[in-house]
Write a protein that holds these residues in place. Structure first.
Motif, PDB file in Angstrom:
ATOM      1  N   LEU A  51     -49.153 -11.182 -35.756  1.00  0.00           N
ATOM      2  CA  LEU A  51     -49.945 -10.010 -35.376  1.00  0.00           C
ATOM      3  C   LEU A  51     -51.105 -10.407 -34.473  1.00  0.00           C
ATOM      4  N   LEU A  52     -51.657 -11.582 -34.712  1.00  0.00           N
ATOM      5  CA  LEU A  52     -52.811 -12.041 -33.940  1.00  0.00           C
ATOM      6  C   LEU A  52     -52.435 -12.330 -32.490  1.00  0.00           C
ATOM      7  N   GLN A  53     -51.168 -12.610 -32.215  1.00  0.00           N
ATOM      8  CA  GLN A  53     -50.735 -12.962 -30.857  1.00  0.00           C
ATOM      9  C   GLN A  53     -50.326 -11.748 -30.019  1.00  0.00           C
ATOM     10  N   LEU A  54     -50.456 -10.543 -30.584  1.00  0.00           N
ATOM     11  CA  LEU A  54     -50.132  -9.346 -29.820  1.00  0.00           C
ATOM     12  C   LEU A  54     -51.141  -9.137 -28.696  1.00  0.00           C
ATOM     13  N   SER A  55     -50.684  -8.594 -27.577  1.00  0.00           N
ATOM     14  CA  SER A  55     -51.606  -8.230 -26.508  1.00  0.00           C
ATOM     15  C   SER A  55     -52.469  -7.053 -26.973  1.00  0.00           C
ATOM     16  N   ILE A  56     -53.551  -6.797 -26.251  1.00  0.00           N
ATOM     17  CA  ILE A  56     -54.472  -5.741 -26.675  1.00  0.00           C
ATOM     18  C   ILE A  56     -53.787  -4.387 -26.715  1.00  0.00           C
ATOM     19  N   LEU A  57     -53.060  -4.054 -25.654  1.00  0.00           N
ATOM     20  CA  LEU A  57     -52.393  -2.760 -25.610  1.00  0.00           C
ATOM     21  C   LEU A  57     -51.362  -2.624 -26.727  1.00  0.00           C
ATOM     22  N   ARG A  58     -50.551  -3.671 -26.924  1.00  0.00           N
ATOM     23  CA  ARG A  58     -49.517  -3.609 -27.964  1.00  0.00           C
ATOM     24  C   ARG A  58     -50.152  -3.570 -29.354  1.00  0.00           C
ATOM     25  N   ALA A  59     -51.250  -4.295 -29.531  1.00  0.00           N
ATOM     26  CA  ALA A  59     -51.937  -4.282 -30.827  1.00  0.00           C
ATOM     27  C   ALA A  59     -52.471  -2.892 -31.150  1.00  0.00           C
ATOM     28  N   MET A  60     -52.977  -2.183 -30.145  1.00  0.00           N
ATOM     29  CA  MET A  60     -53.483  -0.831 -30.363  1.00  0.00           C
ATOM     30  C   MET A  60     -52.347   0.120 -30.725  1.00  0.00           C
ATOM     31  N   HIS A  61     -51.218  -0.007 -30.062  1.00  0.00           N
ATOM     32  CA  HIS A  61     -50.065   0.831 -30.388  1.00  0.00           C
ATOM     33  C   HIS A  61     -49.556   0.541 -31.807  1.00  0.00           C
ATOM     34  N   VAL A  62     -49.467  -0.734 -32.161  1.00  0.00           N
ATOM     35  CA  VAL A  62     -49.004  -1.108 -33.500  1.00  0.00           C
ATOM     36  C   VAL A  62     -49.957  -0.561 -34.560  1.00  0.00           C
ATOM     37  N   SER A  63     -51.260  -0.641 -34.312  1.00  0.00           N
ATOM     38  CA  SER A  63     -52.245  -0.126 -35.270  1.00  0.00           C
ATOM     39  C   SER A  63     -52.066   1.369 -35.490  1.00  0.00           C
ATOM     40  N   GLU A  64     -51.865   2.100 -34.401  1.00  0.00           N
ATOM     41  CA  GLU A  64     -51.695   3.544 -34.548  1.00  0.00           C
ATOM     42  C   GLU A  64     -50.387   3.871 -35.260  1.00  0.00           C
ATOM     43  N   ARG A  65     -49.333   3.127 -34.977  1.00  0.00           N
ATOM     44  CA  ARG A  65     -48.053   3.377 -35.658  1.00  0.00           C
ATOM     45  C   ARG A  65     -48.190   3.132 -37.165  1.00  0.00           C
TER      46      ARG A  65
END
Length: 295
Positions: A51-65
């Motif tokens: 999870l820590l290696q996700l890009s910023i945009l992908r991390a934001m999408h994953v958080s919202e999901r």
């Protein structure tokens, strides 16, 4: 886990796949090694590192999901057709959610979670279930906003109950002091006061007049959601701010050579606000790495 996140985070059933992946790895680990603490920590470390290696945009999408999935499960469990299976799926998902604890991703997750929680509380959802979920994944909320929202709601309910008891005591005292002929007038006056104190929603005059004229009017109690899905602009702004802070730290350490961490934080804080107002945010260094200096 990293390969799974890269290939599946955009799929419609991503969260269910994430939950299934965790259950499969957990069951395989327990079958091989039992419930030994070292292997449990290793599993958590693997998920956290991915999870820590996700890009910023992908991390934001994953958080919202993640926040959306919990919202759907809680709302489904509150319907008449809600089943025990729904709560079990929610329980299975909350366990790997704890991997967000301590990660920067937790701040983004908390941001989305409290918006969905606000919608559910406006709809007068199951406060007990909300509290149980928040208690289980409380470490994923660095700022403790959801905990504070539930606390405020509980305190408000207690205050309302105390106020109604106070008004009933006043009404009872008035009835004892007055004769029977004033009974109806007192009851009506007391009811009117409680309604006004309760903060009843009133229709707009324009909508009310249209309804009286027989014109169909669409009314909604809950406000429309004012937040949208994460877009490229928001992620780009966050990325530029982060790159600017990285460059600022590197420049300070090049000048100071050696510095205590508290002094570094103070100096960055003092420089950050006026700099962000005046300086164009530079691009990230080509190497993409940040030098680490030992105090």
């Amino acid at each position: 886990v990293k390969k799974f996140l890269e290939s599946s985070c955009s799929l419609p059933d991503f969260v269910e796949r994430y939950r299934t992946l965790y259950q499969r790895l957990k069951n395989a680990m327990e079958e091989l090694f039992g419930q030994q603490t070292a292997f449990v920590l290793a599993l958590r470390h693997g998920f956290s590192a991915a999870l820590l290696q996700l890009s910023i945009l992908r991390a934001m999408h994953v958080s919202e999901r993640f926040a959306q999935y919990i919202d759907q499960m809680i709302q489904a469990s509150g319907t008449p057709s809600g089943r025990v299976e729904t709560l079990e799926r929610l329980q299975q998902f909350l366990e790997p959610m704890l991997f967000l604890s301590g990660l920067e991703l937790a701040n983004t997750f908390e941001h989305f979670y409290r918006y969905y929680l606000g919608d559910r509380l406006l709809a007068q959802g199951n406060v007990w279930l909300e509290s149980a979920v928040i208690d289980q994944i409380g470490s994923c909320f660095p700022s403790r906003f959801p905990q504070q929202m539930i606390k405020n709601l509980t305190e408000l309910a207690d205050l309302q109950q105390e106020f109604h008891l106070y008004r009933l005591q006043q009404l009872d005292q008035q009835l004892q002091e007055q004769d029977q002929s004033c009974l109806c007038q007192t009851v009506v006056r007391g009811a009117d006061h409680c309604v006004s104190a309760g903060g009843v929603l009133q229709l707009k005059q324009q909508v009310a007049s249209r309804s009286l004229q027989g014109i169909p009017a669409s009314l909604h109690l809950l406000p429309m959601q004012t937040y949208l899905n994460v877009d490229e602009d928001a992620a780009g702004t966050l990325e530029r701010k982060r790159n600017f802070i990285y460059c600022l730290i590197v420049n300070i350490m090049k000048q100071e050579k050696e510095m205590h961490i508290d002094n570094l934080v103070f100096k960055v804080s003092c420089t950050l606000v006026p700099s962000l107002k005046q300086v164009v945010v530079p691009a990230a260094p080509s190497s993409g790495s940040l030098c680490v200096f030992t105090p």
